[in-house]
Write a protein that holds these residues in place. Structure first.
Motif, PDB file in Angstrom:
ATOM      1  N   LEU A   1      46.114  44.202  43.874  1.00  0.00           N
ATOM      2  CA  LEU A   1      46.888  45.449  43.897  1.00  0.00           C
ATOM      3  C   LEU A   1      47.888  45.450  45.047  1.00  0.00           C
ATOM      4  O   LEU A   1      49.008  45.949  44.909  1.00  0.00           O
ATOM      5  CB  LEU A   1      45.944  46.647  44.015  1.00  0.00           C
ATOM      6  N   ALA A   2      47.494  44.864  46.181  1.00  0.00           N
ATOM      7  CA  ALA A   2      48.412  44.775  47.317  1.00  0.00           C
ATOM      8  C   ALA A   2      49.611  43.903  46.961  1.00  0.00           C
ATOM      9  O   ALA A   2      50.758  44.229  47.282  1.00  0.00           O
ATOM     10  CB  ALA A   2      47.680  44.205  48.535  1.00  0.00           C
ATOM     11  N   ALA A   3      49.340  42.781  46.255  1.00  0.00           N
ATOM     12  CA  ALA A   3      50.427  41.888  45.843  1.00  0.00           C
ATOM     13  C   ALA A   3      51.345  42.572  44.836  1.00  0.00           C
ATOM     14  O   ALA A   3      52.571  42.474  44.921  1.00  0.00           O
ATOM     15  CB  ALA A   3      49.860  40.605  45.251  1.00  0.00           C
TER      16      ALA A   3
ATOM     17  N   TYR B   1      37.187  43.016  46.546  1.00  0.00           N
ATOM     18  CA  TYR B   1      38.194  42.419  47.431  1.00  0.00           C
ATOM     19  C   TYR B   1      39.291  41.725  46.636  1.00  0.00           C
ATOM     20  O   TYR B   1      40.481  41.814  46.981  1.00  0.00           O
ATOM     21  CB  TYR B   1      37.533  41.427  48.388  1.00  0.00           C
ATOM     22  N   ILE B   2      38.918  41.009  45.576  1.00  0.00           N
ATOM     23  CA  ILE B   2      39.910  40.341  44.719  1.00  0.00           C
ATOM     24  C   ILE B   2      40.854  41.371  44.112  1.00  0.00           C
ATOM     25  O   ILE B   2      42.079  41.196  44.097  1.00  0.00           O
ATOM     26  CB  ILE B   2      39.215  39.535  43.608  1.00  0.00           C
ATOM     27  N   LEU B   3      40.271  42.452  43.628  1.00  0.00           N
ATOM     28  CA  LEU B   3      41.068  43.502  43.011  1.00  0.00           C
ATOM     29  C   LEU B   3      42.003  44.152  44.022  1.00  0.00           C
ATOM     30  O   LEU B   3      43.183  44.389  43.747  1.00  0.00           O
ATOM     31  CB  LEU B   3      40.150  44.553  42.386  1.00  0.00           C
TER      32      LEU B   3
ATOM     33  N   LEU C   1      40.051  36.607  34.433  1.00  0.00           N
ATOM     34  CA  LEU C   1      39.142  37.395  35.265  1.00  0.00           C
ATOM     35  C   LEU C   1      39.879  38.554  35.914  1.00  0.00           C
ATOM     36  O   LEU C   1      39.409  39.700  35.907  1.00  0.00           O
ATOM     37  CB  LEU C   1      38.525  36.486  36.328  1.00  0.00           C
ATOM     38  N   LEU C   2      41.049  38.269  36.447  1.00  0.00           N
ATOM     39  CA  LEU C   2      41.853  39.291  37.119  1.00  0.00           C
ATOM     40  C   LEU C   2      42.297  40.383  36.153  1.00  0.00           C
ATOM     41  O   LEU C   2      42.180  41.582  36.450  1.00  0.00           O
ATOM     42  CB  LEU C   2      43.075  38.618  37.749  1.00  0.00           C
ATOM     43  N   GLU C   3      42.781  39.998  34.977  1.00  0.00           N
ATOM     44  CA  GLU C   3      43.273  40.976  34.014  1.00  0.00           C
ATOM     45  C   GLU C   3      42.153  41.854  33.485  1.00  0.00           C
ATOM     46  O   GLU C   3      42.331  43.055  33.265  1.00  0.00           O
ATOM     47  CB  GLU C   3      43.990  40.260  32.875  1.00  0.00           C
ATOM     48  N   ILE C   4      40.979  41.261  33.287  1.00  0.00           N
ATOM     49  CA  ILE C   4      39.818  42.047  32.837  1.00  0.00           C
ATOM     50  C   ILE C   4      39.456  43.093  33.880  1.00  0.00           C
ATOM     51  O   ILE C   4      39.165  44.248  33.560  1.00  0.00           O
ATOM     52  CB  ILE C   4      38.616  41.117  32.553  1.00  0.00           C
ATOM     53  N   GLN C   5      39.496  42.695  35.163  1.00  0.00           N
ATOM     54  CA  GLN C   5      39.203  43.647  36.241  1.00  0.00           C
ATOM     55  C   GLN C   5      40.183  44.812  36.235  1.00  0.00           C
ATOM     56  O   GLN C   5      39.781  45.974  36.386  1.00  0.00           O
ATOM     57  CB  GLN C   5      39.281  42.935  37.594  1.00  0.00           C
ATOM     58  N   LEU C   6      41.468  44.517  36.100  1.00  0.00           N
ATOM     59  CA  LEU C   6      42.487  45.577  36.105  1.00  0.00           C
ATOM     60  C   LEU C   6      42.278  46.543  34.948  1.00  0.00           C
ATOM     61  O   LEU C   6      42.349  47.773  35.134  1.00  0.00           O
ATOM     62  CB  LEU C   6      43.881  44.951  36.013  1.00  0.00           C
ATOM     63  N   LEU C   7      42.023  46.007  33.762  1.00  0.00           N
ATOM     64  CA  LEU C   7      41.831  46.865  32.590  1.00  0.00           C
ATOM     65  C   LEU C   7      40.602  47.742  32.748  1.00  0.00           C
ATOM     66  O   LEU C   7      40.615  48.933  32.435  1.00  0.00           O
ATOM     67  CB  LEU C   7      41.704  46.003  31.325  1.00  0.00           C
ATOM     68  N   GLU C   8      39.522  47.128  33.235  1.00  0.00           N
ATOM     69  CA  GLU C   8      38.279  47.880  33.361  1.00  0.00           C
ATOM     70  C   GLU C   8      38.403  48.984  34.404  1.00  0.00           C
ATOM     71  O   GLU C   8      37.921  50.094  34.219  1.00  0.00           O
ATOM     72  CB  GLU C   8      37.154  46.907  33.739  1.00  0.00           C
ATOM     73  N   LYS C   9      39.093  48.686  35.506  1.00  0.00           N
ATOM     74  CA  LYS C   9      39.157  49.621  36.627  1.00  0.00           C
ATOM     75  C   LYS C   9      40.145  50.744  36.380  1.00  0.00           C
ATOM     76  O   LYS C   9      39.881  51.910  36.692  1.00  0.00           O
ATOM     77  CB  LYS C   9      39.547  48.859  37.898  1.00  0.00           C
ATOM     78  N   PHE C  10      41.321  50.394  35.803  1.00  0.00           N
ATOM     79  CA  PHE C  10      42.396  51.376  35.717  1.00  0.00           C
ATOM     80  C   PHE C  10      42.824  51.701  34.289  1.00  0.00           C
ATOM     81  O   PHE C  10      43.631  52.608  34.092  1.00  0.00           O
ATOM     82  CB  PHE C  10      43.624  50.880  36.502  1.00  0.00           C
TER      83      PHE C  10
ATOM     84  N   ILE D   1      26.328  41.270  46.150  1.00  0.00           N
ATOM     85  CA  ILE D   1      27.256  40.369  46.855  1.00  0.00           C
ATOM     86  C   ILE D   1      28.555  40.201  46.074  1.00  0.00           C
ATOM     87  O   ILE D   1      29.659  40.399  46.601  1.00  0.00           O
ATOM     88  CB  ILE D   1      26.600  38.991  47.090  1.00  0.00           C
ATOM     89  N   PHE D   2      28.447  39.840  44.782  1.00  0.00           N
ATOM     90  CA  PHE D   2      29.646  39.479  44.040  1.00  0.00           C
ATOM     91  C   PHE D   2      30.411  40.688  43.506  1.00  0.00           C
ATOM     92  O   PHE D   2      31.592  40.581  43.188  1.00  0.00           O
ATOM     93  CB  PHE D   2      29.303  38.494  42.916  1.00  0.00           C
ATOM     94  N   HIS D   3      29.751  41.838  43.440  1.00  0.00           N
ATOM     95  CA  HIS D   3      30.502  43.052  43.120  1.00  0.00           C
ATOM     96  C   HIS D   3      31.441  43.383  44.276  1.00  0.00           C
ATOM     97  O   HIS D   3      32.584  43.823  44.065  1.00  0.00           O
ATOM     98  CB  HIS D   3      29.553  44.213  42.855  1.00  0.00           C
ATOM     99  N   THR D   4      30.974  43.137  45.519  1.00  0.00           N
ATOM    100  CA  THR D   4      31.827  43.337  46.692  1.00  0.00           C
ATOM    101  C   THR D   4      32.991  42.353  46.685  1.00  0.00           C
ATOM    102  O   THR D   4      34.146  42.723  46.969  1.00  0.00           O
ATOM    103  CB  THR D   4      31.002  43.148  47.982  1.00  0.00           C
ATOM    104  N   VAL D   5      32.708  41.085  46.351  1.00  0.00           N
ATOM    105  CA  VAL D   5      33.768  40.067  46.250  1.00  0.00           C
ATOM    106  C   VAL D   5      34.798  40.495  45.204  1.00  0.00           C
ATOM    107  O   VAL D   5      36.014  40.364  45.403  1.00  0.00           O
ATOM    108  CB  VAL D   5      33.176  38.694  45.881  1.00  0.00           C
TER     109      VAL D   5
END
Length: 429
Positions: free
Chosen positions: A289-291, A283-285, A321-330, A276-280
């Motif tokens: 990225l759209a913004a 969506y946040i990511l 949380l947001l910055e960690i996601q960006l670093l991990e993903k890209f 569930i929360f991996h999907t959430v």
């Protein structure tokens, strides 16, 4: 009496004495005091104390800005004086009852993610250093090329740069258990289970590998690099552990409590919370990225304008949380590049005050504050200098921003970009 002990005692006295203090904690820059009666605080006296760069109420706490390093030493002295007579868990429980829902939620995010920041910063520095060393121009200085670099050296750099992100769920679960009154080591093991090598690797599945399917339709993968699943699992796990501990006989607590907590939570995490929360999280990511992809520099204008205002409220930890996601993903963080510009503005303003003023006290406040802001901690510059002396200069503030925009535009137009660069990049690709 040492200087720090004297300052600690002066702060205690200025907020109404020990009897008016319920508890004291601290973050990277602020001494966070829970007081019984706000009216007993002498604001002017607090702000006149050496090393204090400002003070205000936020999230139900009286926060005294001291700056990095200094806050740890002052807190130690406060603790030695005997103000903190309650346990850390009791302090967190009491603090969690104060402030509105948003304030409590953001404070909790700070409690979870702030302790993780140092290792992520260190990892980021390692990434930058490896990127610098592996540049062809740098290698050429030592008579090397990218093909001639030892495989063992590459492996060593990967250990430095990849470990924190591979085991990020373990760090998050550990910190979440700690913040919510659970046993941190149980949280650590739960987080490690989420990235167990027995599970299909999340990055491998993203690249086309097959997940495990339970009951024929529930996909189960490892959660390498994920944040939200570990965070939510940590919250429920810490609360479950406390519930179990209250109901288990003391003689069996050492065995039964961690056994049941880990068993229940790994099932819940892999089959319910994780999917569930991996999907959430995705969506946040995607929304972020759209913004960031908005045209005409709109993203930069909005984020740069709002970030330091949000820092004033103390809820900026929500961006971790947001910055960690960006670093991990890209492997990069464009959000940080934008807010760095707003931080640099705080540096310049505080530095100008420090160099221009003839007041020794203000100089001693402004110059260290500008250095702290240069390292990314802007609260001392904001509260100690820029907000305190800049409120009546809105026209100058607007003018400075117009000049900054104009200068950046002109320099980029003249020297920073040309279609030749675009063509050469296409050829290189």
């Amino acid at each position: 009496m040492s200087e720090n002990k004297k300052i600690a005692q002066e702060i205690i006295n200025a907020v109404g004495g020990q009897d008016n203090i319920d508890s004291v904690a601290h973050c990277a820059t602020r001494l966070r005091i829970m007081v019984n009666d706000n009216e007993q605080i002498d604001q002017e006296k607090v702000e006149s104390i050496d090393k204090v760069k400002g003070a205000f109420f936020n999230s139900g706490q009286y926060q005294v800005i001291l700056g990095t390093g200094t806050v740890n030493r002052i807190y130690e002295e406060v603790d030695k004086i005997g103000v903190n007579s309650v346990t850390k868990a009791d302090r967190k429980e009491e603090a969690s009852k104060k402030g509105n829902v948003i304030q409590r939620s953001v404070r909790t995010l700070g409690d979870v993610f702030v302790p993780i920041i140092p290792v992520l910063v260190a990892t980021g520095l390692f990434m930058g250093l490896r990127g610098l060393i592996m540049q062809e121009q740098i290698l050429a200085l030592f008579g090397l090329t990218t093909d001639s670099v030892s495989d063992n050296f590459i492996l060593f750099t990967q250990v430095l740069t990849d470990t924190a992100f591979v085991f990020l769920p373990a760090l998050v679960a550990w910190s979440t258990f700690k913040a919510f009154g659970g046993t941190p080591i149980i949280g650590l093991v739960l987080g490690l289970m989420l990235v167990s090598p027995s599970l299909p690797n999340a990055w491998g599945v993203a690249g086309g590998a097959d997940p495990l399917y339970f009951m024929g339709f529930i996909p189960v993968v490892g959660y390498q690099g994920s944040v939200l699943p570990a965070f939510i699992a940590g919250i429920f796990g810490a609360k479950l552990e406390r519930v179990i501990r209250k109901r288990v006989p003391e003689s069996l607590d050492l065995i039964v409590t961690p056994f049941l907590t880990l068993l229940v939570m790994i099932v819940a995490a892999l089959f319910v919370i994780g999917p569930i929360f991996h999907t959430v999280e995705e969506y946040i990511l995607s929304g972020t990225l759209a913004a960031l992809g908005l045209p005409f520099g709109i993203a930069g204008l909005l984020i740069g304008f709002l970030h330091q205002i949000i820092v004033i409220t103390g809820v900026h930890h929500i961006f971790n949380l947001l910055e960690i996601q960006l670093l991990e993903k890209f492997g990069n963080n464009p959000f940080n590049a934008i807010i760095t510009a707003s931080i640099a503005a705080q540096v310049g303003a505080a530095l100008a005050v420090g160099l221009k003023t003839k007041s020794k006290k203000l100089k001693a406040l402004a110059l260290p504050s500008s250095f702290s802001a240069f390292l990314g901690i802007t609260e001392p510059a904001i509260f100690g200098v820029n907000l305190r002396y800049g409120n009546g200069q809105i026209l100058q503030y607007i003018l400075v921003n117009i000049i900054a925009i104009g200068a950046a535009f002109a320099l980029t137009w003249l020297f920073g970009f040309s279609d030749k660069q675009l063509e050469s990049k296409k050829i290189a690709e």
